[in-house]
Write a protein that holds these residues in place. Structure first.
Motif, PDB file in Angstrom:
ATOM      1  N   SER A 173       0.835  -1.190   0.000  1.00  0.00           N
ATOM      2  CA  SER A 173       0.000   0.000   0.000  1.00  0.00           C
ATOM      3  C   SER A 173       0.871   1.241   0.000  1.00  0.00           C
ATOM      4  O   SER A 173       1.947   1.266   0.594  1.00  0.00           O
ATOM      5  N   LEU A 174       0.386   2.232  -0.701  1.00  0.00           N
ATOM      6  CA  LEU A 174       1.071   3.521  -0.780  1.00  0.00           C
ATOM      7  C   LEU A 174       0.113   4.539  -0.206  1.00  0.00           C
ATOM      8  O   LEU A 174      -0.806   4.946  -0.892  1.00  0.00           O
ATOM      9  N   GLY A 175       0.326   4.915   1.054  1.00  0.00           N
ATOM     10  CA  GLY A 175      -0.632   5.815   1.649  1.00  0.00           C
ATOM     11  C   GLY A 175      -1.981   5.148   1.669  1.00  0.00           C
ATOM     12  O   GLY A 175      -2.149   4.068   2.229  1.00  0.00           O
ATOM     13  N   SER A 187       2.393  11.187  -1.141  1.00  0.00           N
ATOM     14  CA  SER A 187       2.609  10.053  -0.248  1.00  0.00           C
ATOM     15  C   SER A 187       3.491   8.998  -0.903  1.00  0.00           C
ATOM     16  O   SER A 187       4.338   8.392  -0.251  1.00  0.00           O
ATOM     17  N   GLU A 188       3.335   8.802  -2.236  1.00  0.00           N
ATOM     18  CA  GLU A 188       4.180   7.810  -2.908  1.00  0.00           C
ATOM     19  C   GLU A 188       5.635   8.258  -2.883  1.00  0.00           C
ATOM     20  O   GLU A 188       6.542   7.473  -2.599  1.00  0.00           O
ATOM     21  N   GLY A 203       7.172   8.357   0.752  1.00  0.00           N
ATOM     22  CA  GLY A 203       7.348   6.968   1.173  1.00  0.00           C
ATOM     23  C   GLY A 203       8.467   6.312   0.387  1.00  0.00           C
ATOM     24  O   GLY A 203       9.292   5.582   0.944  1.00  0.00           O
ATOM     25  N   GLN A 232       5.544  -4.632   1.764  1.00  0.00           N
ATOM     26  CA  GLN A 232       4.662  -4.233   2.847  1.00  0.00           C
ATOM     27  C   GLN A 232       5.340  -4.411   4.208  1.00  0.00           C
ATOM     28  O   GLN A 232       4.997  -3.718   5.168  1.00  0.00           O
ATOM     29  N   LEU A 284       6.793  -1.044   4.440  1.00  0.00           N
ATOM     30  CA  LEU A 284       5.798   0.022   4.252  1.00  0.00           C
ATOM     31  C   LEU A 284       4.814   0.060   5.412  1.00  0.00           C
ATOM     32  O   LEU A 284       4.235   1.101   5.714  1.00  0.00           O
ATOM     33  N   ASN A 296       4.294   3.836   6.092  1.00  0.00           N
ATOM     34  CA  ASN A 296       3.047   4.493   5.699  1.00  0.00           C
ATOM     35  C   ASN A 296       2.452   5.401   6.771  1.00  0.00           C
ATOM     36  O   ASN A 296       2.101   6.541   6.465  1.00  0.00           O
ATOM     37  N   GLN A 330       1.788   9.397   6.310  1.00  0.00           N
ATOM     38  CA  GLN A 330       0.480  10.042   6.480  1.00  0.00           C
ATOM     39  C   GLN A 330       0.586  11.219   7.434  1.00  0.00           C
ATOM     40  O   GLN A 330       0.104  12.314   7.149  1.00  0.00           O
TER      41      GLN A 330
END
Lengths: 631, 509
Positions: A72-74, B333-334, B337, B487, B490, B494, B498
């Motif tokens: 997931s990205l955000g 965000s991409e 991150g 993940q 992430l 993440n 945010q």
């Protein structure tokens, strides 16, 4: 974003996992049980092939979609999963079928070669990556697989890495492909920033602006030009023939190079009319450059490589001008007959080459094999007939499909008919040389049955029954190919082209002329030169410039600054020592001298008292005399 | 968390390397415990606070700093990376011969200050840790380095010191503009938790202005910080200390330098520069992206021209850290991150690359690319590791480098779509991938393919030892793991991103 599709189908992950297992296990077993690797890899692939066959039978109609979140990205989720349609399961099956046959063939072909575990490992990895590319529902995952097939192609072209040519060819193939990959990456990024998703089922339902479609379409076109060797990025493919011949059959003829066309078929909906027009022009140019290239070569593998380029051009033009289905049908038939041609060529090379020598690949020296290698030559000829589009073959039917689609555009129809003529010409030329009774090849080896079997299967697949129940009509068993109303005159034209082509070839090549064309007539020569002048030399010059800039300018400024700083500090040091310190020293010296002087007044020595007294008396006398003189 | 900082130079009389190893393993275990209790939904973890010093300045209030450490989604990954890389650095320098006591003491000081700067939440504490890395690094390069070690270490020291001065100026400006809400008697604060909260901005302080352009206090503060951290990152044209430092430094120090020290540049920008000055960051984002782009292309070009393998790897670091700036500049965000992901992934990959260069150098004392050919034939496991590291660094899918780069591109293109910077920057940056493939593949072709040849002779080319497997395998596994299951990381990144973007957008409104 809908990622919760749950059409779970256990066969798909199993089919994909088996070649991956083969990759891992081959490397693991390689050092100790090298002899077992080919059998194990082939057995695993056979199991994978069974899975794909089950999938093919299950999904001959309708689509199914399965996805789970990958990362997931955000707030956005990138899913990973498959999207099965009749087209993708057909392609998957083709990939596994050819791969299985190539595995079987390699057991014989690679026997006694070094690095056999590495070879089978990368074959397995390629099959996995290609399968993933075909069924993936998310374009980012497709992109991953797209790069991974390039990676396995790199490793397999460079399999005989001790040969400098193989290493160079591998590097070239990877870099040219990488340029295409960047096109695909940009296309994906544009889609992400404008459509907000990379999920194919979601994208099909989305209405994108024409401008976006043109931009995305052109970027995808760059990608497929790299992967499918379209003009002007086609020059890596003939070099890629430095790899083992079964690899050329699987990767550089039947499947990987077709991945570009497959992607074009899949993403046809993302192309605007303008992008399609550009694709058509690129495809037609490639068609002719490839056809011409095939006529200039005597190396059988290079002839086949150029022929692949030309056929890929035909497919691209077909998808752009006719219909995605017609182009895909040709991809399907091409996979069989071209793999058959490569495996046949490999068998013939095996037959005439001596161990410890460079393989003999020159068609001028491969004659006289009819007595000893009849089955191989017949199979080869059947596949070549299919390439040329002879009746009763699958190539005839798929080419017919393309021609039927463009029959209303007289220009395109004419171009394609002319191209068919060129194809016939070089196919017939190649077959005439190979079938000729003379010159007798120097030494011949028998071709093992394990190599003849896949060849036989592929040549049967190149007959009409590979595509359709009827030898004259594309009304087929496969629901992928849409029904096209037939027009008998099209068939007449293509038959006429065929006859003329064979006739001209007979006239030109009956006596097997051996003169080699000057290198400047070979397309690769210009493209290599263009690559050198447009990309490599400027890049190297730029890199020398930046190196110079780093060393001379950036470090130079730094050094100048530090030298300046050190110089300044020397100057300041001098000022400090000579001027400032000097002044202070003078004062102290003066004070010291004065002190010494006056100390002698009271130092208790009779001599100095006497001297001071004398001095006082003397000064007094001088003063007195002065006073008197001025009185 | 504070336990991780208990690492002090232990001047044992014997067996220094065992002490270092024990510390490294203990850190790994502590980190595992930390990770087990880590809750990604909580903003801060393991917060530890203790008063450090407080000076009464009369009418100016009090100058007060505290020992405040914690980890969040950003730093937990970097701390984990540090723990792993520092442990492997210990393994790789197992056979250091001269001045053993000094070497291991300095290595442990470095260890403490690196982890300290990733955990510090007090600007002054961060600055002290940041400065403190310099001294052991200076000696480690200057004493245990290659032939030009003195030049390299002085260059490294002066460059970084210059950067620190800019950062110190920025810190003072920030300090003067924020107050501590809990202690009204103390006029200003270094606490990062407070300075990233716009409500604590003092009225009529230097940063109290809506103007964030060049020439305003906010613009200047941003530029000072950016300059300081860009030296550390390093960004072109402030990078020339890096290749020299890398080429001269001993293997373990190169590994630490590339894998960890460079990350502090990106970390500083993410930790407080962007959150404190989001408006200025946004104002300058085309320039930041431009510097990133320049680093990507220029670094790759220089790598292509390098004749020394270690220099090539060093320049590839410049190129890859350019991606971090590009992701950061996108402000999506991409992209953000991806910048964090790229930092960690580059930490793993560059550590592996430098270790591999060290493996070859240990055997032959020769790093010239042109002195080798056909190594694939003689050193099969070594070649396999090199291929993994090169392909990972090139951004081939299946390795962590791909995820980081692709996220950064996703962010960069979305930013271009939002008008934050030009689309041409994003598109030109993709050519960095082609150049990256070019210099690596060319190196493979020259060094590993073809008939075997080595100027240093072949008897030196002994197979990899167990110790070398121990240091290479974890990195290879981690790279592949993070490439296939992003993940895993992430999950931590993440929530941070945010929160980062929330403060970013609320401040710009």
């Amino acid at each position: 974003m809908n990622v919760a599709s749950t059409d779970w189908n256990a066969w798909v992950p199993i089919a994909l996992a088996l070649p991956l297992v083969s990759f891992v296990v081959s490397f693991w077993m390689g050092p100790r049980y090298g002899w077992l690797v080919p059998l194990m890899a082939t057995a695993l692939l056979l199991a994978g092939w069974v899975c794909t066959t089950v999938i093919l039978v299950d999904h001959s109609a309708g689509t199914s979609h399965f996805a789970v979140p990958w990362f997931s990205l955000g707030t956005d989720v990138i899913p990973i999963g498959w999207w099965l349609s009749p087209r993708s399961v057909t392609m998957l099956w083709v990939v596994y079928t050819i791969s299985l046959l190539v595995h079987v063939y390699s057991i014989g072909y690679m026997a006694g070669e070094g690095g056999i575990a590495r070879y089978f490992a990368w074959l397995g990895f390629f099959t996995f990556a290609m399968g993933g590319l075909v069924v993936s529902s998310n374009l980012l995952v497709t992109f991953c697989c797209w790069e991974l097939v390039g990676l396995s192609s790199y490793r397999l072209i460079g399999h005989w890495h001790q040969q400098p040519a193989a290493g160079a060819a591998a590097t070239k193939a990877f870099l040219v492909n990488r340029l295409g990959d960047i096109g695909l990456l940009v296309a994906l990024m544009l889609l992400w920033s404008r459509a907000g998703t990379l999920d194919m089922p979601a994208l099909t339902a989305m209405a994108l602006s024409e401008e976006t479609k043109t931009a995305v379409g052109l970027c995808v076109l760059l990608a497929l030009a790299g992967k499918s060797a379209q003009f002007p990025l086609l020059h890596w493919l003939p070099d890629a023939m430095a790899g083992p011949t079964p690899v050329s059959a699987l990767i550089h003829a039947a499947t990987m190079v077709a991945a570009g066309v497959y992607l074009f078929v899949q993403l046809h909906f993302l192309f605007s009319a303008d992008a399609l027009a550009v694709a058509a022009v690129v495809g037609l140019l490639t068609l002719f450059v490839g056809g011409w290239g095939a006529l200039t070569q005597f190396d059988v593998k290079k002839i086949l490589a150029y022929s692949t380029i030309s056929q890929l051009g035909l497919m691209v033009a077909g998808v752009a001008l006719a219909s995605p289905e017609a182009g895909f049908a040709h991809l399907f038939t091409h996979a069989f007959f071209k793999a058959g041609l490569f495996l046949g060529a490999g068998a013939l090379i095996h037959a005439v080459s001596r161990h410890g020598h460079a393989p003999q690949q020159d068609i001028r020296h491969m004659g006289g094999l009819w007595q000893s290698h009849r089955l191989v030559l017949v199979c080869f000829a059947v596949c070549a007939a299919s390439l040329a589009g002879m009746p009763l073959t699958s190539g005839f039917l798929s080419k017919e499909g393309l021609l039927l689609h463009v029959r209303h555009h007289s220009f395109y129809f004419g171009v394609m008919a002319t191209a068919s003529f060129v194809t016939t010409l070089y196919s017939a030329r190649m077959v005439f040389y190979l079938l000729s009774p003379t010159p007798q090849a120097a030494a011949t080896h028998p071709v093992p049955a394990i190599m003849q079997l896949p060849l036989f299967v592929l040549s049967v697949g190149s007959l009409f029954i590979g595509l359709s129940a009827s030898p004259l009509s594309i009304q087929s068993w496969w629901p992928v190919f849409d029904a096209i109303e037939s027009a008998p005159w099209v068939m007449v034209v293509s038959l006429a082209v065929l006859v003329v082509g064979v006739g001209v070839a007979w006239r030109l090549y009956r006596h097997r002329p051996t003169a080699t064309l000057h290198a400047r007539w070979v397309p690769q020569t210009w493209l290599d030169a263009a690559q050198k002048h447009i990309a490599v030399t400027p890049a190297l010059q730029a890199s020398r410039l930046t190196h110079h800039a780093d060393r001379r300018w950036l470090d130079g400024v730094l050094h100048a600054a530090s030298y300046g700083y050190v110089t300044c500090s020397f100057v300041i040091g001098w000022v400090d020592r000579v001027l400032i310190d000097g002044w202070v020293t003078t004062v102290t010296h003066a004070a010291k001298g004065g002190g010494k002087l006056f100390r002698s007044l009271v130092n208790g020595k009779i001599q100095s008292y006497l001297a001071w007294g004398m001095l006082a008396l003397l000064s007094f006398m001088v003063w007195m005399l002065y006073q008197l003189a001025h009185r | 968390m504070g336990l991780l900082l208990l690492v002090v130079p232990v001047r044992f009389q014997s067996v220094f390397r065992m002490a270092a190893l024990v510390v490294g393993v203990a850190q790994l275990i502590l980190f595992a415990l930390l990770l087990a209790s880590f809750d990604a939904s909580q903003p801060w973890h393991g917060l530890e606070q203790a008063a450090w010093f407080s000076i009464d300045l009369g009418t100016w209030g009090k100058l007060q700093a505290s020992y405040l450490v914690a980890v969040d989604g950003l730093s937990v990954g970097l701390v984990g990376l540090s723990v792993l890389v520092l442990l492997l650095a210990v393994v790789s320098s197992w056979h250091v011969q001269e001045n053993i006591k000094g070497y291991w003491s300095l290595l442990l000081i470095l260890n403490g200050s690196i982890i300290g700067s990733f955990c510090a939440l007090d600007l002054l504490l961060f600055y002290v840790f940041f400065e403190f890395m310099l001294i052991p690094m200076y000696f480690l390069i200057g004493i245990w380095g290659g032939p030009r070690r003195e030049y390299a270490s002085i260059k490294f020291f002066l460059y970084t010191l210059a950067g620190s001065i800019f950062i110190l100026m920025g810190i003072i400006l920030v300090y003067l503009s924020y107050q501590d809400p809990t202690q009204p008697a103390v006029a200003h604060t270094f606490n990062i938790l407070h300075i990233t909260n716009p409500l604590q901005l003092l009225i009529d302080s230097p940063l109290y202005t809506a103007d964030a352009t060049l020439g305003s206090y906010r613009g200047w503060t941003f530029l000072l910080f950016f300059l300081g951290f860009a030296i550390k990152l390093p960004a072109v044209p402030l990078h020339t200390w890096l290749p020299d430092a890398h080429v001269e430094a001993p293997t373990a120090i190169s590994v630490i330098l590339a894998a960890l020290l460079l990350k502090i540049g990106g970390y500083g920008l993410l930790r407080f520069v962007y959150p404190v000055l989001p408006d200025a960051a946004q104002h300058f984002s085309p320039w930041v992206a431009g510097v990133g782009l320049l680093s990507i292309i220029y670094g790759a070009m220089n790598a292509l021209a390098s004749k020394d393998l270690k220099r090539l790897v060093a320049y590839s670091s410049v190129s890859h850290m350019g991606f971090v700036l590009l992701g950061l500049a996108s402000g999506t965000s991409e992209g953000v991150g991806g910048a964090v992901y790229q930092m960690i992934s580059h930490g793993l990959i560059s550590a592996m690359l430098f270790l591999l260069v060290g493996v070859l150098y240990d055997r032959t004392h020769d790093r010239q690319i042109s002195h080798y050919s056909g190594l694939a034939e003689r050193m099969k496991p070594f070649t396999a590791f090199v291929l993994i590291a090169f392909f990972a660094s090139m951004g081939i899918p299946g390795f962590s480098g791909f995820i980081g780069e692709v996220m950064i591109f996703l962010g960069a293109f979305r930013a271009a779509e939002l008008g934050i910077f030009g689309l041409w920057i994003a598109i030109t940056a993709t050519t960095g991938l082609l150049l990256g493939a070019a210099y690596y593949l060319w190196t493979i072709q020259r060094m590993f393919f073809g008939p075997f040849h080595s100027r240093a002779g072949e008897h030196n080319l002994v197979p990899l030892t167990t110790r070398e497997y121990v240091m290479l395998l974890p990195l290879a596994v981690a790279t592949i793991l993070l490439g296939v299951f992003p993940q895993l990381l992430l999950h931590y990144i993440n929530p941070f991103v945010q929160a980062f973007l929330v403060s970013f957008s609320s401040l710009t409104d």
